[in-house]
Write an enzyme that holds these catalytic residues in place. Structure first.
Site, PDB file in Angstrom:
ATOM      1  N   GLU A   7     -58.884 -38.362 118.484  1.00 49.55           N
ATOM      2  CA  GLU A   7     -58.627 -38.813 119.795  1.00 49.55           C
ATOM      3  C   GLU A   7     -57.404 -38.544 120.520  1.00 49.55           C
ATOM      4  O   GLU A   7     -57.449 -38.355 121.681  1.00 49.55           O
ATOM      5  CB  GLU A   7     -59.052 -40.380 119.961  1.00 49.55           C
ATOM      6  CG  GLU A   7     -60.309 -40.970 119.556  1.00 49.55           C
ATOM      7  CD  GLU A   7     -60.371 -41.220 118.186  1.00 49.55           C
ATOM      8  OE1 GLU A   7     -59.867 -40.313 117.345  1.00 49.55           O
ATOM      9  OE2 GLU A   7     -61.500 -42.206 117.793  1.00 49.55           O
ATOM     10  N   PHE A  27     -48.051 -44.121 106.397  1.00 50.07           N
ATOM     11  CA  PHE A  27     -48.120 -42.953 107.422  1.00 50.07           C
ATOM     12  C   PHE A  27     -47.194 -43.010 108.388  1.00 50.07           C
ATOM     13  O   PHE A  27     -47.516 -42.783 109.603  1.00 50.07           O
ATOM     14  CB  PHE A  27     -49.445 -42.913 108.057  1.00 50.07           C
ATOM     15  CG  PHE A  27     -50.032 -41.718 107.909  1.00 50.07           C
ATOM     16  CD1 PHE A  27     -50.624 -40.924 106.740  1.00 50.07           C
ATOM     17  CD2 PHE A  27     -50.177 -40.773 109.323  1.00 50.07           C
ATOM     18  CE1 PHE A  27     -51.222 -39.793 106.804  1.00 50.07           C
ATOM     19  CE2 PHE A  27     -51.005 -39.703 109.121  1.00 50.07           C
ATOM     20  CZ  PHE A  27     -51.401 -39.218 107.831  1.00 50.07           C
ATOM     21  N   PRO A  64     -58.439 -35.172 111.550  1.00 51.40           N
ATOM     22  CA  PRO A  64     -57.550 -36.272 112.127  1.00 51.40           C
ATOM     23  C   PRO A  64     -56.460 -35.693 113.203  1.00 51.40           C
ATOM     24  O   PRO A  64     -56.541 -34.477 113.388  1.00 51.40           O
ATOM     25  CB  PRO A  64     -56.756 -36.660 110.778  1.00 51.40           C
ATOM     26  CG  PRO A  64     -56.772 -35.540 110.074  1.00 51.40           C
ATOM     27  CD  PRO A  64     -58.163 -34.673 110.563  1.00 51.40           C
ATOM     28  N   GLU A  73     -61.219 -36.163 102.419  1.00 51.91           N
ATOM     29  CA  GLU A  73     -59.856 -35.944 102.257  1.00 51.91           C
ATOM     30  C   GLU A  73     -59.105 -37.246 102.706  1.00 51.91           C
ATOM     31  O   GLU A  73     -59.026 -37.314 103.943  1.00 51.91           O
ATOM     32  CB  GLU A  73     -59.087 -34.673 102.651  1.00 51.91           C
ATOM     33  CG  GLU A  73     -57.759 -34.074 101.757  1.00 51.91           C
ATOM     34  CD  GLU A  73     -56.665 -34.583 102.755  1.00 51.91           C
ATOM     35  OE1 GLU A  73     -56.017 -35.805 102.170  1.00 51.91           O
ATOM     36  OE2 GLU A  73     -56.229 -33.829 103.495  1.00 51.91           O
ATOM     37  N   GLY A 127     -59.245 -38.117 106.919  1.00 53.73           N
ATOM     38  CA  GLY A 127     -58.829 -39.420 107.733  1.00 53.73           C
ATOM     39  C   GLY A 127     -58.597 -40.542 106.807  1.00 53.73           C
ATOM     40  O   GLY A 127     -58.129 -40.333 105.691  1.00 53.73           O
ATOM     41  N   GLU A 148     -60.558 -46.113 105.015  1.00 58.79           N
ATOM     42  CA  GLU A 148     -61.408 -46.780 105.594  1.00 58.79           C
ATOM     43  C   GLU A 148     -62.704 -46.367 106.507  1.00 58.79           C
ATOM     44  O   GLU A 148     -63.858 -46.344 106.155  1.00 58.79           O
ATOM     45  CB  GLU A 148     -60.734 -47.714 106.424  1.00 58.79           C
ATOM     46  CG  GLU A 148     -61.763 -49.268 106.976  1.00 58.79           C
ATOM     47  CD  GLU A 148     -60.691 -49.892 107.907  1.00 58.79           C
ATOM     48  OE1 GLU A 148     -61.384 -50.663 108.799  1.00 58.79           O
ATOM     49  OE2 GLU A 148     -59.833 -49.716 108.055  1.00 58.79           O
ATOM     50  N   LYS A 196     -65.711 -32.629 115.476  1.00 59.41           N
ATOM     51  CA  LYS A 196     -65.403 -33.817 116.278  1.00 59.41           C
ATOM     52  C   LYS A 196     -63.833 -33.999 116.131  1.00 59.41           C
ATOM     53  O   LYS A 196     -63.261 -34.347 115.023  1.00 59.41           O
ATOM     54  CB  LYS A 196     -65.926 -35.158 115.779  1.00 59.41           C
ATOM     55  CG  LYS A 196     -66.242 -36.079 116.883  1.00 59.41           C
ATOM     56  CD  LYS A 196     -65.185 -36.933 117.349  1.00 59.41           C
ATOM     57  CE  LYS A 196     -64.512 -37.853 116.460  1.00 59.41           C
ATOM     58  NZ  LYS A 196     -63.168 -38.235 116.979  1.00 59.41           N
ATOM     59  N   GLU A 221     -50.371 -47.135 102.090  1.00 62.79           N
ATOM     60  CA  GLU A 221     -49.913 -45.927 102.817  1.00 62.79           C
ATOM     61  C   GLU A 221     -49.360 -46.333 104.151  1.00 62.79           C
ATOM     62  O   GLU A 221     -50.189 -46.974 104.958  1.00 62.79           O
ATOM     63  CB  GLU A 221     -50.928 -45.062 102.999  1.00 62.79           C
ATOM     64  CG  GLU A 221     -50.919 -43.765 103.588  1.00 62.79           C
ATOM     65  CD  GLU A 221     -51.896 -42.626 103.710  1.00 62.79           C
ATOM     66  OE1 GLU A 221     -53.068 -43.114 104.310  1.00 62.79           O
ATOM     67  OE2 GLU A 221     -51.556 -41.587 103.671  1.00 62.79           O
ATOM     68  N   CYS A 233     -50.468 -37.174 104.341  1.00 62.68           N
ATOM     69  CA  CYS A 233     -51.060 -37.688 103.523  1.00 62.68           C
ATOM     70  C   CYS A 233     -50.506 -37.535 102.063  1.00 62.68           C
ATOM     71  O   CYS A 233     -50.500 -38.192 100.846  1.00 62.68           O
ATOM     72  CB  CYS A 233     -52.505 -37.358 103.225  1.00 62.68           C
ATOM     73  SG  CYS A 233     -53.246 -36.297 104.272  1.00 62.68           S
TER      74      CYS A 233
HETATM   75  P1  ADP Z   1     -56.795 -42.900 112.441  1.00 64.83           P
HETATM   76  O1  ADP Z   1     -56.867 -44.447 111.877  1.00 64.83           O
HETATM   77  O2  ADP Z   1     -55.746 -42.415 112.224  1.00 64.83           O
HETATM   78  O3  ADP Z   1     -57.383 -42.883 113.796  1.00 64.83           O
HETATM   79  P2  ADP Z   1     -59.437 -42.358 111.289  1.00 64.83           P
HETATM   80  O4  ADP Z   1     -59.627 -42.390 109.782  1.00 64.83           O
HETATM   81  O5  ADP Z   1     -60.131 -43.497 111.813  1.00 64.83           O
HETATM   82  O6  ADP Z   1     -57.847 -42.549 111.201  1.00 64.83           O
HETATM   83  O7  ADP Z   1     -59.792 -41.107 112.007  1.00 64.83           O
HETATM   84  C1  ADP Z   1     -59.969 -39.894 111.528  1.00 64.83           C
HETATM   85  C2  ADP Z   1     -60.911 -39.064 112.112  1.00 64.83           C
HETATM   86  O8  ADP Z   1     -62.189 -40.004 111.912  1.00 64.83           O
HETATM   87  C3  ADP Z   1     -60.762 -39.071 113.896  1.00 64.83           C
HETATM   88  O9  ADP Z   1     -61.677 -38.039 114.226  1.00 64.83           O
HETATM   89  C4  ADP Z   1     -61.791 -40.443 114.319  1.00 64.83           C
HETATM   90  O10 ADP Z   1     -62.357 -40.306 115.485  1.00 64.83           O
HETATM   91  C5  ADP Z   1     -62.826 -40.275 113.348  1.00 64.83           C
HETATM   92  N1  ADP Z   1     -63.677 -41.434 113.038  1.00 64.83           N
HETATM   93  C6  ADP Z   1     -63.240 -42.749 113.271  1.00 64.83           C
HETATM   94  N2  ADP Z   1     -63.932 -43.867 112.946  1.00 64.83           N
HETATM   95  C7  ADP Z   1     -65.208 -43.103 112.649  1.00 64.83           C
HETATM   96  C8  ADP Z   1     -66.735 -43.258 112.286  1.00 64.83           C
HETATM   97  N3  ADP Z   1     -67.163 -44.500 112.494  1.00 64.83           N
HETATM   98  N4  ADP Z   1     -67.449 -42.129 112.032  1.00 64.83           N
HETATM   99  C9  ADP Z   1     -67.266 -41.114 112.256  1.00 64.83           C
HETATM  100  N5  ADP Z   1     -65.923 -40.608 112.669  1.00 64.83           N
HETATM  101  C10 ADP Z   1     -64.843 -41.687 112.861  1.00 64.83           C
END
Ligand code: ADP
Length: 495
Positions: free
Chosen positions: A190, A399, A162, A261, A239, A242, A187, A397, A296
């Site tokens: 963003e 955040f 994250p 986590e 992250g 969801e 990965k 939460e 978190c």
């Molecule tokens: P936020 O809502 O704060 O962006 P996320 O849980 O969506 O939190 O993001 C945490 C990480 O999970 C980021 O690196 C995001 O790009 C990645 N992520 C989001 N959607 C997916 C997915 N469908 N599969 C794998 N990774 C994902």
């Protein structure tokens, strides 16, 4: 070739723009696409991130798979020494890394970003030292059979991270995975793709090409294919709940192990006999006001005994009011910004909900007056009092820099309130009575429980939650063994 630190984060952001790091080299995405990276304190574009997709995932995983075999065959201590060396080099880059993460994340340099950079380095030194702990056992199974267990690397690990503490949360995945003999593909998030890319680039000075690769891109189009790739044998994710569920489902299709986590709504119980000075300092640190509450483990539910409640609230308000919001790179600044517009709207939405739900809003500190920051995503910290424990602001939460303070009469009531949550990441209790402390640590339903302090993740302390806060532990020796190796049982029949 040693890499010299670049202390101007704007220059560094441009240098790193548009790349993944695969097989030891900065490379552009196959599709040629990038997206903007913004400074959340000004709204201005500071650089670009590679918009990776399944094609880049395939290239990175192939590089990792090819490099992993030799890496796993090296003596464990050799891997450990290389990681410890990475830690030392990262420490010599701590200032530039702190500045870069401050620029892209909006986290204040002095109170947050610089601290993160040094913890990052320390994690590599710590895990490097654990290489010799990849030990097995002998089992007294049969006198004519030598029976033993070994710890084997799982192969290629996919790590999804994250934006709130990107370098440190990456370190607690990458360092244990590597020391155990795995190769890793990360990965990045963003909003914060640059500092972690720089960390990976710096580590290439020491590591063999291909063992640590990093991709940037969007969750579904880059993170999704990483989890789904057939050669990724383990996923470690930090992250939202969801997205954690989505990752878990995809991993279930392949039947691979996952560490998750996720979120939290952590309680802080302040008993009537607590040292109030310590509790106030703990509330400020625990709630991570200096990080705009974007943690978190944020102590976002403060449960205070009725005898101390009013004094606690008054002193907390006074203290938060002294924190200075401003340019994250300014040494005077205590509190930086929220990460992005979507989070900003979400946090502001929750503040409105709290008022509608009838809680008393105490809006603190002052917005910066500098016109260069007029488009910055600054939110004034809010302490809600008179909160209904069933209100959304009490249960979900946020955040963001929003804390709820509740009043309780009895210890039993405090424990019930504390445990009445979907989450179970962290909890603290503040008391001078040993028995109360012991009972609370026993009964609080959380993975990380502290008395009279509110520390963050520490090397060698298992960190991770229960309930919706996740699965598995990080940051410790056990987490390295349990989550980044598998146990092999070997029987030699000598009859
Ligand atoms: P936020 O809502 O704060 O962006 P996320 O849980 O969506 O939190 O993001 C945490 C990480 O999970 C980021 O690196 C995001 O790009 C990645 N992520 C989001 N959607 C997916 C997915 N469908 N599969 C794998 N990774 C994902």
């Amino acid at each position: 070739m040693p890499i010299d630190p670049i202390l101007d984060p704007s220059v560094l952001a441009k240098e790193l723009s548009g790349y993944h790091l695969i097989n030891g080299k900065l490379v552009a995405p196959k599709n040629g696409k990038t997206f903007d990276v913004l400074n959340p304190a000004t709204g201005k574009v500071i650089g670009q991130a590679a918009d990776g997709d399944a094609d880049d995932v395939a290239i990175a995983v192939a590089a990792a798979k090819a490099a992993q075999k030799d890496w796993a065959e090296r003596p464990a201590r050799e891997r450990g020494k290389l990681l410890a060396e990475c830690g030392r080099i990262l420490m010599s880059h701590a200032e530039e890394l702190g500045r870069l993460v401050a620029l892209e994340s909006g986290k204040a340099l002095r109170t947050e970003s610089r601290v993160e950079a040094s913890v990052l380095a320390d994690m590599f030194v710590f895990f490097g030292g654990l290489a010799s702990e990849l030990k097995g056992e002998t089992v007294p199974f049969n006198p004519n059979m030598m029976t033993l267990t070994t710890r084997e690397a799982v192969g290629v690990v996919g790590a999804i991270i994250p934006w709130n503490v990107p370098m440190m949360l990456m370190a607690i995945k990458v360092a244990p995975a590597l020391v155990a003999g795995n190769a890793v593909v990360v990965k990045s998030a963003e909003d914060t793709p640059l500092a972690v890319l720089r960390v990976c680039q710096i580590m290439q000075e020491v590591l063999p090409a291909g063992v640590f690769n990093i991709l940037s891109g969007f969750g579904p189009s880059c993170g999704g294919p990483l989890v789904e790739h057939k050669d990724v044998k383990k996923v470690s994710f930090t992250g939202s709940v969801e997205t954690g569920r989505t990752v878990y489902r995809a991993a279930a299709e392949k039947l691979i192990p996952v560490t998750l986590e996720l979120g939290g709504k952590s309680p802080m119980i302040v008993m009537g006999d607590a040292d109030l000075d310590k509790a106030i300092a703990g509330a400020i640190g625990g709630m991570r006001f200096t990080r705009q509450g974007q943690s978190c483990t944020a102590a976002s539910r403060m449960l205070v005994h009725e005898s101390l409640h009013d004094e606690f609230v008054k002193r907390l308000i006074d203290k938060v009011n002294t924190l200075k919001m401003g340019d994250p790179l300014d040494e005077e600044t205590d509190i930086g910004t929220i990460i992005n517009r979507k989070q900003f709207d979400k946090v502001c939405g929750y503040i409105e909900v709290g008022e509608k739900e009838g809680a008393t809003k105490n809006e603190l500190s002052a917005l910066p007056t500098d016109s260069a920051l007029s488009d910055g995503l600054f939110v004034r910290p809010v302490i809600f009092t008179n909160v209904d424990p069933n209100a959304r602001i009490a249960r979900e939460e946020i955040f963001g820099p929003v804390a709820c303070v509740f009043k309780f009469k009895t210890f039993e009531e405090a424990l019930e309130l504390a445990n009445d949550s979907d989450f179970g990441l962290a909890a603290t209790v503040w008391t001078t009575d040993l028995k109360t402390a012991l009972v609370a640590t026993k009964r609080l339903e959380a993975g990380f429980v502290q008395v009279n302090q509110n520390l963050v993740v520490q090397p060698n302390l298992s960190y991770g939650g229960i309930k919706l806060s996740g699965l598995g532990k990080e940051a410790s020796l056990e987490s390295m063994l349990e989550h980044f190796t598998y146990k092999k049982t070997i029987i030699l029949n000598m009859e």
